[in-house]
Design an enzyme around this catalytic site. Structure first.
Site, mmCIF file in Angstrom:
data_model
loop_
_atom_site.group_PDB
_atom_site.id
_atom_site.type_symbol
_atom_site.label_atom_id
_atom_site.label_comp_id
_atom_site.label_asym_id
_atom_site.label_seq_id
_atom_site.Cartn_x
_atom_site.Cartn_y
_atom_site.Cartn_z
ATOM 1 N N SER A 1 -45.606 -56.643 8.600
ATOM 2 C CA SER A 1 -45.060 -58.006 8.660
ATOM 3 C C SER A 1 -43.690 -58.037 9.334
ATOM 4 C CB SER A 1 -44.951 -58.597 7.255
ATOM 5 O OG SER A 1 -44.096 -57.802 6.445
ATOM 6 N N CYS A 2 -43.046 -56.875 9.510
ATOM 7 C CA CYS A 2 -41.718 -56.856 10.139
ATOM 8 C C CYS A 2 -41.776 -57.151 11.633
ATOM 9 C CB CYS A 2 -41.003 -55.536 9.878
ATOM 10 S SG CYS A 2 -41.667 -54.152 10.806
ATOM 11 N N TYR B 1 -38.844 -50.013 14.535
ATOM 12 C CA TYR B 1 -40.240 -49.896 14.091
ATOM 13 C C TYR B 1 -41.025 -51.135 14.515
ATOM 14 C CZ TYR B 1 -44.168 -49.429 10.822
ATOM 15 O OH TYR B 1 -45.422 -49.326 10.269
ATOM 16 N N LYS C 1 -44.435 -51.504 16.929
ATOM 17 C CA LYS C 1 -45.675 -52.132 16.452
ATOM 18 C C LYS C 1 -46.073 -53.343 17.295
ATOM 19 C CE LYS C 1 -47.037 -49.402 13.224
ATOM 20 N NZ LYS C 1 -48.328 -48.723 13.359
ATOM 21 N N HIS D 1 -39.952 -47.080 0.452
ATOM 22 C CA HIS D 1 -39.775 -48.526 0.378
ATOM 23 C C HIS D 1 -39.330 -48.926 -1.032
ATOM 24 C CE1 HIS D 1 -42.317 -48.405 4.092
ATOM 25 N NE2 HIS D 1 -41.436 -49.307 4.437
#
Length: 315
Positions: free
Chosen positions: A108-109, A136, A140, A179
């Site tokens: 979702s980032c 990151y 993606k 995380h």
């Protein structure tokens, strides 16, 4: 479908192992696996040779260098370059070797820091990213776009699934690279065992986060495998979020820690909110099944049983 040769990249990780278990439960059996010591996915020649030899029909890309805010901040080059090399090699060799279906897993980032909530797939590339994980995220995004380009140009069934924050069994519990949810489980558990009167957590506790149990993501991957999804990009989540403070209180009660929580507001909060719009997947027929409390209880029990050999990812 169950006879076709499936390569799960990253089969030993939390996500890859959950996908492997789910497929095995459903009777899939024709797998190819390689550990990172056997096949370095960053090495183009190794990946090329592997695909030439094995000729998988289906590729599920669950391989990535992942970590929390601290790891992303400290190792920006590795988070950008390693992830781009891994996915570029897998995507290109899948196209070259006529792989029928490619499932790319992201995060979702990839969406802008201040995108409208809940995050829709259409928000991609509409604004700037969250600085603490942009390296990151950029990697993606290029993977999503590569799969979209192949889909558009060659008509191949390449689809990208973007999960929300994942947790579950086989997670990474290293305090410098994990995380937020597994880090909290370990912190509260160790504070309970050691009799500490307080636990210090990062930030203000105010950001809102959504969490998906990894076995539910595995079911979404199976859904994408067994159906031809009409679009190139899908969010995978619960559509429900809570504050980090509420998460901490929930984990504290499940672990049974009696002390206080101190919030270190000198540490970064990250994105204020990251709720996923999962209406596209819901409309097709997939929905999560494991709620947060149950998922954390399962994860904590796994943590207790695997304290001597749980995963710690050193960067």
């Amino acid at each position: 479908m169950k006879e076709k040769k499936i390569y799960i990249a990253g089969h030993r990780g939390m996500v890859g192992s959950a996908i492997k278990r789910k497929l095995e439960d459903l009777g899939y059996h024709n797998f190819i696996f390689r550990s990172s010591s056997e096949l370095d996915l960053r090495d183009q020649l190794q990946v090329k040779e592997f695909f030439k030899q094995e000729k998988p029909a289906i590729v599920i890309d669950a391989a990535a260098k992942v970590g929390g805010i601290l790891a992303n901040n400290n190792y920006p080059y590795q988070f950008l370059m390693d992830n781009m090399q891994i996915q570029n090699n897998l995507i290109h060799e899948s196209l070259e070797n006529k792989v029928e279906k490619f499932i790319f897993l992201g995060s979702s980032c990839i969406y802008p820091k201040f995108a409208d909530q809940p995050l829709k797939e259409s928000s991609l590339l509409t604004d700037s990213l969250e600085p603490t994980n942009e390296w990151y995220a950029l990697a993606k995004i290029t993977g999503v776009k590569a799969c979209q380009a192949i889909r558009n140009q060659f008509g191949k069934d390449y689809v990208s699934l973007m999960p929300t924050n994942l947790y579950g069994t086989h997670d990474n519990f290293d305090l410098t690279s994990s995380h937020v949810l597994p880090a909290m489980i370990r912190k509260f558990h160790e504070a309970k065992i050691e009799g500490n009167t307080y636990v210090t957590l990062w930030g203000s506790g105010n950001p809102m986060r959504e969490f998906l149990f990894v076995d539910d993501l595995a079911k979404a991957v199976v859904f994408a495998l067994e159906n031809q999804l009409p679009d190139y990009l899908y969010n995978v989540g619960t559509g429900i979020d809570l504050s980090i403070k509420e998460l901490a209180q929930l984990i504290q009660s499940i672990v049974g820690y009696q002390g206080n929580i101190i919030w270190d507001s000198s540490k970064p909060d990250g994105t204020p909110r990251k709720l996923m719009d999962v209406s596209k997947m819901h409309a097709l027929g997939w929905k999560h099944q494991i709620e947060l409390k149950e998922g954390i209880e399962i994860t904590y029990q796994w943590f207790l049983k695997n304290q001597n050999n749980y995963k710690e990812v050193k960067l």
